[in-house]
Design an enzyme around this catalytic site. Structure first.
Site, PDB file in Angstrom:
ATOM      1  N   GLY A 357       1.022  -1.355   0.078  1.00  0.00           N
ATOM      2  CA  GLY A 357       0.001   0.103   0.223  1.00  0.00           C
ATOM      3  C   GLY A 357       0.752   1.189   0.034  1.00  0.00           C
ATOM      4  CB  CYS A 384       5.358  -4.166  -0.931  1.00  0.00           C
ATOM      5  SG  CYS A 384       6.227  -2.839  -1.725  1.00  0.00           S
ATOM      6  CG  LEU A 385       2.931  -0.278   3.544  1.00  0.00           C
ATOM      7  CD1 LEU A 385       3.853   0.931   3.683  1.00  0.00           C
ATOM      8  CD2 LEU A 385       1.456   0.420   3.461  1.00  0.00           C
ATOM      9  CG  HIS A 509       4.754  -6.457  -5.178  1.00  0.00           C
ATOM     10  ND1 HIS A 509       3.455  -5.999  -4.526  1.00  0.00           N
ATOM     11  CD2 HIS A 509       5.153  -5.219  -5.164  1.00  0.00           C
ATOM     12  CE1 HIS A 509       3.525  -4.885  -4.089  1.00  0.00           C
ATOM     13  NE2 HIS A 509       4.400  -4.296  -4.558  1.00  0.00           N
ATOM     14  CD  GLU A 511       1.977  -9.209  -4.706  1.00  0.00           C
ATOM     15  OE1 GLU A 511       2.764  -9.630  -4.175  1.00  0.00           O
ATOM     16  OE2 GLU A 511       1.342  -7.862  -4.472  1.00  0.00           O
TER      17      GLU A 511
HETATM   18  N1  GLN Z   1       4.491   2.860  -0.033  1.00  0.00           N
HETATM   19  C1  GLN Z   1       5.780   1.912   0.119  1.00  0.00           C
HETATM   20  C2  GLN Z   1       6.752   2.461  -0.987  1.00  0.00           C
HETATM   21  O1  GLN Z   1       6.648   3.056  -1.877  1.00  0.00           O
HETATM   22  C3  GLN Z   1       5.169   0.672  -0.335  1.00  0.00           C
HETATM   23  C4  GLN Z   1       4.513   0.309  -1.603  1.00  0.00           C
HETATM   24  C5  GLN Z   1       4.117  -0.990  -1.893  1.00  0.00           C
HETATM   25  O2  GLN Z   1       3.520  -1.601  -0.923  1.00  0.00           O
HETATM   26  N2  GLN Z   1       3.814  -1.303  -3.143  1.00  0.00           N
HETATM   27  O3  GLN Z   1       7.905   1.958  -0.827  1.00  0.00           O
END
Ligand code: GLN
Length: 538
Positions: A357, A384-385, A509, A511
């Site tokens: 996110g 990721c986030l 990612h 996924e």
């Molecule tokens: N916001 C975070 C970043 O830009 C993670 C992005 C994400 O989860 N795709 O690094």
């Protein structure tokens, strides 16, 4: 095969009929007959790509190997076909205009007035044929986004008309996907909306060759004949697409209806006699006959819309089938968590995934979720986030850096454990500043290396911020290990807690790379860990 064949898929009556799934299912059947097939999506909106679109608007942004931010339908194409797509597989009106305007600025139109016809349509036709001209494919399926009759779709429909004429009868074909509504009061299926949308298509000079009719009830012979007669198609070219339990049933349904046969006959395609769907059907069988069930919490902030986390949900379907486990996903909104009632939210879960996110909203809930999973030994997967949240949580609650944060959320934090790297700092433009697409990662040790069974992997990325290496040694000493590193830049890609049964965060990612034919090993292992956790708890 010397010349590739082009199949266009248009939609009528309403949006959301599942053109992407029909295109992917037809592609699957042709691929299973030995043809080399690719699918392309043309999106009529003005954004250059969906990267800047809020997931609430358009669902997930899917990322390809070459770092293109694309429509989520490309995810279906890859999951069905197990073949990579690229930037060339997704074109928007914004991108078309951008390249035409750039050419105009360079003076390439030699003083001509630049117009929708021929300049925009020429660019569309060029983009449609890029994949076909590569020599890599026998069939290119082009899905036109939107609904016939929309103002934005007109240049695309006109391009289909011109291209069909240029390519000739045997080399191009139009499939029109429509809805046959059922009127309960009358107890009848209605064909009129389909007649109208086929007529709208004809006003632009395009005759549909095949109708794929979405319906909640079986189409009778009478209805099929009526549709054929009034829409000017052969009776066998009226294909019923009845609602099914899972999208993965659609290729078999299309096979029963003979969609691939009609296409083969019309285009004189030379293929094997019957499609080989053995592996596909093995997957379907496992998916439909699970031996047990696990409940996984998906903690994110876009949970209201299923499409926001499409690839993650599909990865769980693949991994569930692989384990013969039914994966029940419980969407948990990270903004609406009651911090005093975490047991109520998470106590019954067999695994917790903190989602990717952007932005500050809901992050404290995500951090609370990580803490709960870490302390209770619940299998935890951060993507990721979600991985960044795990680093922040560990820094705050184990290292005692109370102010630890990502500079995305707090640019003045005294402990920027997630930060911008030096060479990114002066980039302000939001579109196009992210680490995108496939990057190598070297797996040093730990569970992750066992899961992949090798040391060098490549995974897709979509993020701006990074693990701050200034904190790496402290975190390692305190038990949060960096087990995957980008070999060129030294950036941390994977963190894990060896003391915990299954606690992995990945900056990339996974996924995006899970397909029916190759379920992603991380999801497979996570689901297995959740099943073990559930068994041991009882
Ligand atoms: N916001 C975070 C970043 O830009 C993670 C992005 C994400 O989860 N795709 O690094």
């Amino acid at each position: 095969m010397a010349h590739p064949k082009y199949i266009f898929v248009t939609g009528g009556v309403t949006s959301s009929l599942g053109k992407g799934i029909i295109a992917a299912s037809l592609a699957k059947l042709l691929q299973a007959r030995g043809l080399r097939v690719t699918i392309q999506k043309l999106d009529p909106y003005i954004n250059v790509d969906p990267g800047t679109l809020n997931p609430y608007e358009h669902g997930e942004c899917y990322v390809t190997e070459d770092g293109a931010e694309t429509d989520l339908d490309l995810g279906h194409y890859e999951r069905f076909l197990n073949v990579n797509t690229s930037q060339a597989n997704n074109v928007t009106t914004g991108r078309i205009y951008q390249s035409v305007i750039e050419k105009e600025r360079r003076g390439e139109f030699l003083g001509k007035t630049v117009q929708v016809i021929p300049h925009i349509t020429d660019e569309i036709k060029h983009r449609i044929q890029i994949l076909g001209k590569s020599g890599d494919y026998d069939v290119v399926i082009t899905e036109i986004g939107g609904t016939v009759g929309d103002i934005e779709s007109l240049p695309y429909i006109e391009s289909v008309r011109q291209l069909s004429w240029e390519l000739g009868e045997r080399n191009a074909l139009v499939i029109h996907l429509t809805l046959i509504p059922y009127l309960r009061a009358a107890g009848e299926l209605k064909t009129k909306p389909t007649q109208h949308s086929v007529k709208t298509l004809m006003e632009s000079g395009v005759q549909a060759d095949i109708l794929v009719c979405r319906t909640e009830h079986e189409l009778s012979e009478d209805i099929r004949l009526k549709l054929a007669r009034f829409c000017n198609v052969k009776p066998e070219a009226v294909i019923q697409s009845i609602d099914v339990e899972t999208i993965y049933d659609v290729p078999n349904k299309m096979l029963e209806e003979g969609l691939d046969q009609v296409v083969i006959k019309k285009m004189l395609l030379r293929t094997g006699d019957t499609p080989d769907l053995t592996n596909w059907n093995k997957f379907l069988h496992r998916h439909k006959n699970p031996k047990s069930e696990v409940t996984i919490g998906l903690i994110g902030k876009y949970v209201e819309l299923q499409d926001s986390y499409k690839s993650i949900l599909e990865s769980f379907i693949h991994a569930g089938a692989e384990n013969e486990v039914s994966v029940k996903i419980e969407s948990i909104h990270s903004e609406h968590l009651e911090v005093s009632k975490l047991k109520k939210h998470f106590g019954h879960l067999d695994g917790m995934l903190v989602a990717p996110g952007f932005g500050e909203r809901g992050i404290e809930g995500k951090i609370a979720a990580v803490k709960y999973a870490r302390e209770k030994g619940i299998p935890f997967f951060g993507i990721c986030l979600g991985m960044q949240m795990a680093v922040i949580e560990y820094s705050r609650n184990v290292l005692g850096l109370k102010d630890a944060n990502s500079v995305e959320m707090d640019s003045k934090t005294s402990d920027p454990v997630i930060s911008l790297m030096e060479d990114q700092k002066d980039i302000l433009d939001m579109g196009g500043t992210m680490r995108l697409g496939a990057w190598d990662c070297e797996l040093k040790s730990g569970l992750i290396k066992k899961i992949y069974g090798k040391s060098l992997i490549s995974e897709r990325h979509r993020h701006r911020y990074e693990f701050n290496n200034a904190y790496k040694d402290q975190l390692e000493a305190a038990g949060l290990k960096s087990t995957g590193i980008n070999p060129k830049s030294g950036l941390v890609e994977v963190i894990e807690i060896p003391e915990h049964p299954w606690f992995i965060g990945v900056q990339y990612h996974p996924e995006y790379k899970s397909t029916v034919a190759t379920p992603h090993p991380l999801f497979v292992s996570f689901v297995a860990a959740a099943a073990t956790f559930k068994k041991n708890r009882k």
